[in-house]
Design a protein around this motif. Structure first.
Motif, PDB file in Angstrom:
ATOM      1  N   LEU A  57       0.832  -1.204   0.000  1.00 58.48           N
ATOM      2  CA  LEU A  57       0.000   0.000   0.000  1.00 58.48           C
ATOM      3  C   LEU A  57       0.867   1.255   0.000  1.00 58.48           C
ATOM      4  O   LEU A  57       0.645   2.174  -0.795  1.00 58.48           O
ATOM      5  CB  LEU A  57      -0.931   0.005   1.212  1.00 58.48           C
ATOM      6  N   LEU A  58       1.870   1.301   0.866  1.00 62.47           N
ATOM      7  CA  LEU A  58       2.753   2.468   0.922  1.00 62.47           C
ATOM      8  C   LEU A  58       3.541   2.623  -0.382  1.00 62.47           C
ATOM      9  O   LEU A  58       3.751   3.747  -0.857  1.00 62.47           O
ATOM     10  CB  LEU A  58       3.704   2.356   2.114  1.00 62.47           C
ATOM     11  N   GLY A  59       3.957   1.497  -0.960  1.00 64.13           N
ATOM     12  CA  GLY A  59       4.650   1.550  -2.248  1.00 64.13           C
ATOM     13  C   GLY A  59       3.761   2.076  -3.353  1.00 64.13           C
ATOM     14  O   GLY A  59       4.202   2.848  -4.213  1.00 64.13           O
ATOM     15  N   ALA A  60       2.498   1.682  -3.338  1.00 57.55           N
ATOM     16  CA  ALA A  60       1.546   2.179  -4.338  1.00 57.55           C
ATOM     17  C   ALA A  60       1.317   3.680  -4.181  1.00 57.55           C
ATOM     18  O   ALA A  60       1.226   4.411  -5.173  1.00 57.55           O
ATOM     19  CB  ALA A  60       0.222   1.432  -4.220  1.00 57.55           C
ATOM     20  N   ILE A  61       1.266   4.140  -2.940  1.00 57.08           N
ATOM     21  CA  ILE A  61       1.107   5.580  -2.699  1.00 57.08           C
ATOM     22  C   ILE A  61       2.340   6.334  -3.190  1.00 57.08           C
ATOM     23  O   ILE A  61       2.220   7.364  -3.861  1.00 57.08           O
ATOM     24  CB  ILE A  61       0.836   5.849  -1.203  1.00 57.08           C
ATOM     25  N   ALA A  62       3.530   5.814  -2.859  1.00 58.15           N
ATOM     26  CA  ALA A  62       4.773   6.452  -3.327  1.00 58.15           C
ATOM     27  C   ALA A  62       4.813   6.497  -4.847  1.00 58.15           C
ATOM     28  O   ALA A  62       5.213   7.501  -5.439  1.00 58.15           O
ATOM     29  CB  ALA A  62       5.986   5.704  -2.771  1.00 58.15           C
ATOM     30  N   TRP A  63       4.391   5.412  -5.482  1.00 59.65           N
ATOM     31  CA  TRP A  63       4.368   5.351  -6.952  1.00 59.65           C
ATOM     32  C   TRP A  63       3.397   6.396  -7.506  1.00 59.65           C
ATOM     33  O   TRP A  63       3.731   7.132  -8.436  1.00 59.65           O
ATOM     34  CB  TRP A  63       3.972   3.948  -7.400  1.00 59.65           C
ATOM     35  N   ALA A  64       2.212   6.475  -6.926  1.00 61.17           N
ATOM     36  CA  ALA A  64       1.196   7.413  -7.419  1.00 61.17           C
ATOM     37  C   ALA A  64       1.632   8.864  -7.242  1.00 61.17           C
ATOM     38  O   ALA A  64       1.319   9.716  -8.089  1.00 61.17           O
ATOM     39  CB  ALA A  64      -0.119   7.178  -6.687  1.00 61.17           C
ATOM     40  N   LEU A  71      10.084   4.370  -9.342  1.00 64.06           N
ATOM     41  CA  LEU A  71      10.748   3.095  -9.061  1.00 64.06           C
ATOM     42  C   LEU A  71      11.676   3.223  -7.861  1.00 64.06           C
ATOM     43  O   LEU A  71      11.672   2.364  -6.971  1.00 64.06           O
ATOM     44  CB  LEU A  71      11.523   2.623 -10.289  1.00 64.06           C
ATOM     45  N   ILE A  72      12.444   4.294  -7.807  1.00 65.31           N
ATOM     46  CA  ILE A  72      13.335   4.522  -6.659  1.00 65.31           C
ATOM     47  C   ILE A  72      12.517   4.684  -5.386  1.00 65.31           C
ATOM     48  O   ILE A  72      12.871   4.141  -4.329  1.00 65.31           O
ATOM     49  CB  ILE A  72      14.247   5.741  -6.913  1.00 65.31           C
ATOM     50  N   ALA A  73      11.408   5.414  -5.449  1.00 66.75           N
ATOM     51  CA  ALA A  73      10.553   5.604  -4.270  1.00 66.75           C
ATOM     52  C   ALA A  73       9.971   4.276  -3.806  1.00 66.75           C
ATOM     53  O   ALA A  73       9.909   3.999  -2.599  1.00 66.75           O
ATOM     54  CB  ALA A  73       9.437   6.604  -4.597  1.00 66.75           C
ATOM     55  N   TRP A  74       9.560   3.440  -4.745  1.00 71.71           N
ATOM     56  CA  TRP A  74       8.979   2.141  -4.395  1.00 71.71           C
ATOM     57  C   TRP A  74      10.020   1.247  -3.721  1.00 71.71           C
ATOM     58  O   TRP A  74       9.739   0.614  -2.696  1.00 71.71           O
ATOM     59  CB  TRP A  74       8.415   1.481  -5.655  1.00 71.71           C
ATOM     60  N   VAL A  75      11.228   1.221  -4.262  1.00 72.31           N
ATOM     61  CA  VAL A  75      12.301   0.429  -3.655  1.00 72.31           C
ATOM     62  C   VAL A  75      12.678   1.014  -2.301  1.00 72.31           C
ATOM     63  O   VAL A  75      12.955   0.281  -1.348  1.00 72.31           O
ATOM     64  CB  VAL A  75      13.523   0.326  -4.595  1.00 72.31           C
ATOM     65  N   ASP A 125      19.218  -5.455  -1.167  1.00 69.95           N
ATOM     66  CA  ASP A 125      18.174  -6.374  -0.710  1.00 69.95           C
ATOM     67  C   ASP A 125      16.786  -5.863  -1.091  1.00 69.95           C
ATOM     68  O   ASP A 125      15.922  -6.634  -1.524  1.00 69.95           O
ATOM     69  CB  ASP A 125      18.250  -6.578   0.801  1.00 69.95           C
ATOM     70  N   ALA A 126      16.566  -4.558  -0.934  1.00 66.24           N
ATOM     71  CA  ALA A 126      15.268  -3.980  -1.294  1.00 66.24           C
ATOM     72  C   ALA A 126      14.998  -4.120  -2.790  1.00 66.24           C
ATOM     73  O   ALA A 126      13.879  -4.434  -3.197  1.00 66.24           O
ATOM     74  CB  ALA A 126      15.217  -2.508  -0.872  1.00 66.24           C
ATOM     75  N   ALA A 127      16.028  -3.898  -3.605  1.00 66.64           N
ATOM     76  CA  ALA A 127      15.859  -4.043  -5.053  1.00 66.64           C
ATOM     77  C   ALA A 127      15.573  -5.497  -5.422  1.00 66.64           C
ATOM     78  O   ALA A 127      14.754  -5.770  -6.306  1.00 66.64           O
ATOM     79  CB  ALA A 127      17.105  -3.537  -5.776  1.00 66.64           C
TER      80      ALA A 127
END
Length: 93
Positions: free
Chosen positions: A44-51, A65-69, A82-84
């Motif tokens: 959910l947080l990754g989707a928000i960062a992406w949006a 992409l950087i924000a999601w990672v 590791d995150a990537a």
């Protein structure tokens, strides 16, 4: 009128749970973290960062992409590599 809205909510929830499952599987392998709810919140947080970042012209997708990672890095032990890896395995899943 409510039917399309309900369909959108259901599609969002299904995508969130599937994305959470992909992150859960990859985080379990890479970071040895066994918590599905943690993975769903990360999704959910990754989707928000992406949006919030993907709309930026020319470089938005790279920033997204950087924000999601970064969200994955913030939520799980390990560094950027590791995150990537978690992100890549989740994406492939």
């Amino acid at each position: 009128m409510a039917v399309p809205f309900v369909g959108s909510i259901v599609a969002f929830l299904v995508a969130l749970l599937v994305g959470g499952l992909a992150i859960y599987i990859s985080a379990r392998v890479v970071a040895d973290v066994d918590d599905y709810s943690h993975a769903v919140i990360t999704a959910l947080l990754g989707a928000i960062a992406w949006a919030l970042t993907s709309w930026i012209p020319l470089i938005g997708l790279v920033i997204a992409l950087i924000a999601w990672v970064w969200v994955i890095k913030w939520r799980y032990p390990g560094g950027w590599v590791d995150a990537a890896i978690i992100g890549a395995v989740a994406w492939v899943s």
